[in-house]
Motif scaffolding. Structure first.
Motif, PDB file in Angstrom:
ATOM      1  N   ASN A   1       3.746 -11.228   8.630  1.00 18.79           N
ATOM      2  CA  ASN A   1       3.314 -12.058   9.763  1.00 18.79           C
ATOM      3  C   ASN A   1       2.108 -11.450  10.482  1.00 18.79           C
ATOM      4  N   GLY A   2       1.153 -10.952   9.716  1.00 19.34           N
ATOM      5  CA  GLY A   2      -0.068 -10.402  10.276  1.00 19.34           C
ATOM      6  C   GLY A   2       0.053  -8.987  10.822  1.00 19.34           C
ATOM      7  N   ARG A   3       1.227  -8.377  10.695  1.00 23.05           N
ATOM      8  CA  ARG A   3       1.437  -7.001  11.176  1.00 23.05           C
ATOM      9  C   ARG A   3       1.694  -6.077  10.006  1.00 23.05           C
ATOM     10  N   LYS A   4       1.073  -4.904  10.052  1.00 25.78           N
ATOM     11  CA  LYS A   4       1.287  -3.894   9.018  1.00 25.78           C
ATOM     12  C   LYS A   4       2.605  -3.171   9.305  1.00 25.78           C
ATOM     13  N   MET A   5       3.452  -3.110   8.297  1.00 25.11           N
ATOM     14  CA  MET A   5       4.750  -2.458   8.413  1.00 25.11           C
ATOM     15  C   MET A   5       4.815  -1.278   7.465  1.00 25.11           C
ATOM     16  N   SER A   6       5.377  -0.167   7.911  1.00 26.22           N
ATOM     17  CA  SER A   6       5.597   0.988   7.039  1.00 26.22           C
ATOM     18  C   SER A   6       7.085   1.101   6.745  1.00 26.22           C
ATOM     19  N   VAL A   7       7.415   1.247   5.469  1.00 31.49           N
ATOM     20  CA  VAL A   7       8.808   1.329   5.037  1.00 31.49           C
ATOM     21  C   VAL A   7       8.979   2.623   4.251  1.00 31.49           C
ATOM     22  N   PRO A   8       9.980   3.445   4.594  1.00 32.62           N
ATOM     23  CA  PRO A   8      10.199   4.684   3.843  1.00 32.62           C
ATOM     24  C   PRO A   8      10.541   4.401   2.375  1.00 32.62           C
ATOM     25  N   LEU A   9      10.039   5.241   1.497  1.00 32.10           N
ATOM     26  CA  LEU A   9      10.305   5.055   0.064  1.00 32.10           C
ATOM     27  C   LEU A   9      11.792   5.083  -0.258  1.00 32.10           C
ATOM     28  N   HIS A  10      12.590   5.811   0.535  1.00 29.24           N
ATOM     29  CA  HIS A  10      14.021   5.882   0.224  1.00 29.24           C
ATOM     30  C   HIS A  10      14.740   4.550   0.431  1.00 29.24           C
ATOM     31  N   ARG A  11      14.072   3.578   1.032  1.00 31.94           N
ATOM     32  CA  ARG A  11      14.691   2.256   1.179  1.00 31.94           C
ATOM     33  C   ARG A  11      14.475   1.360  -0.037  1.00 31.94           C
ATOM     34  N   ILE A  12      13.653   1.806  -0.973  1.00 32.71           N
ATOM     35  CA  ILE A  12      13.464   1.023  -2.199  1.00 32.71           C
ATOM     36  C   ILE A  12      14.748   1.090  -3.010  1.00 32.71           C
ATOM     37  N   ARG A  13      15.264  -0.071  -3.374  1.00 35.87           N
ATOM     38  CA  ARG A  13      16.526  -0.155  -4.127  1.00 35.87           C
ATOM     39  C   ARG A  13      16.290  -0.433  -5.612  1.00 35.87           C
ATOM     40  N   GLN A  14      15.248  -1.207  -5.917  1.00 35.31           N
ATOM     41  CA  GLN A  14      14.974  -1.568  -7.311  1.00 35.31           C
ATOM     42  C   GLN A  14      13.479  -1.737  -7.517  1.00 35.31           C
ATOM     43  N   ILE A  15      13.087  -1.555  -8.765  1.00 35.04           N
ATOM     44  CA  ILE A  15      11.747  -1.945  -9.215  1.00 35.04           C
ATOM     45  C   ILE A  15      11.983  -2.856 -10.414  1.00 35.04           C
ATOM     46  N   LYS A  16      11.348  -4.023 -10.367  1.00 37.31           N
ATOM     47  CA  LYS A  16      11.507  -5.007 -11.437  1.00 37.31           C
ATOM     48  C   LYS A  16      10.169  -5.223 -12.136  1.00 37.31           C
ATOM     49  N   ARG A  17      10.260  -5.470 -13.418  1.00 41.43           N
ATOM     50  CA  ARG A  17       9.087  -5.847 -14.201  1.00 41.43           C
ATOM     51  C   ARG A  17       9.401  -7.160 -14.889  1.00 41.43           C
TER      52      ARG A  17
ATOM     53  N   GLY B   1       0.854  -1.180   0.000  1.00 36.90           N
ATOM     54  CA  GLY B   1       0.000   0.000   0.000  1.00 36.90           C
ATOM     55  C   GLY B   1       0.892   1.233   0.000  1.00 36.90           C
ATOM     56  N   ARG B   2       0.298   2.397   0.044  1.00 36.00           N
ATOM     57  CA  ARG B   2       1.087   3.625   0.011  1.00 36.00           C
ATOM     58  C   ARG B   2       0.480   4.635   0.953  1.00 36.00           C
ATOM     59  N   GLU B   3       1.311   5.229   1.785  1.00 42.83           N
ATOM     60  CA  GLU B   3       0.900   6.280   2.712  1.00 42.83           C
ATOM     61  C   GLU B   3       1.975   7.361   2.710  1.00 42.83           C
ATOM     62  N   GLY B   4       1.755   8.400   1.941  1.00 46.28           N
ATOM     63  CA  GLY B   4       2.719   9.500   1.881  1.00 46.28           C
ATOM     64  C   GLY B   4       4.072   9.045   1.375  1.00 46.28           C
ATOM     65  N   ASN B   5       5.117   9.269   2.171  1.00 46.21           N
ATOM     66  CA  ASN B   5       6.473   8.888   1.782  1.00 46.21           C
ATOM     67  C   ASN B   5       6.852   7.496   2.263  1.00 46.21           C
ATOM     68  N   PHE B   6       5.845   6.672   2.530  1.00 45.63           N
ATOM     69  CA  PHE B   6       6.062   5.309   2.987  1.00 45.63           C
ATOM     70  C   PHE B   6       5.246   4.349   2.118  1.00 45.63           C
ATOM     71  N   PHE B   7       5.714   3.090   2.036  1.00 46.74           N
ATOM     72  CA  PHE B   7       4.849   2.061   1.490  1.00 46.74           C
ATOM     73  C   PHE B   7       4.587   1.088   2.630  1.00 46.74           C
ATOM     74  N   THR B   8       3.466   0.426   2.570  1.00 48.89           N
ATOM     75  CA  THR B   8       3.080  -0.485   3.639  1.00 48.89           C
ATOM     76  C   THR B   8       2.969  -1.908   3.100  1.00 48.89           C
ATOM     77  N   ILE B   9       3.349  -2.844   3.941  1.00 47.17           N
ATOM     78  CA  ILE B   9       3.207  -4.260   3.615  1.00 47.17           C
ATOM     79  C   ILE B   9       2.778  -4.977   4.885  1.00 47.17           C
ATOM     80  N   GLU B  10       2.212  -6.147   4.722  1.00 47.26           N
ATOM     81  CA  GLU B  10       1.837  -6.949   5.878  1.00 47.26           C
ATOM     82  C   GLU B  10       2.848  -8.076   6.017  1.00 47.26           C
TER      83      GLU B  10
END
Length: 77
Positions: free
Chosen positions: A53-69, A42-51
């Motif tokens: 182990n049943g917990r929602k985690m927010s990760v800053p966008l600056h930690r993204i290293r790659q996008i793959k297609r 998901g996306r919340e401002g300058n963070f993306f969210t993932i679940e």
């Protein structure tokens, strides 16, 4: 190009298929890169969210290293 702009393009451009994309980010706790499907985040401002182990985690966008297609890197920090 700013990673947030690319994520928005994947999400909103009808010509693109979000299910083809993977996001690779650096996890500071595990001290390694982790790959997650674009559709799992998901996306919340300058963070993306993932679940994890049943917990929602927010990760800053600056930690993204790659996008793959389909396994190929289309953006890299």
């Amino acid at each position: 190009m700013y990673v947030g702009d690319i994520l928005n393009e994947i999400r909103w451009d009808k010509k693109l298929k979000p299910e083809e994309y993977m996001i690779v980010y650096f996890d500071r706790i595990a001290e390694k890169t982790i790959e997650v499907p674009f559709l799992a985040m998901g996306r919340e401002g300058n963070f993306f969210t993932i679940e994890v182990n049943g917990r929602k985690m927010s990760v800053p966008l600056h930690r993204i290293r790659q996008i793959k297609r389909n396994g190929k890197i289309v953006w890299e920090r």
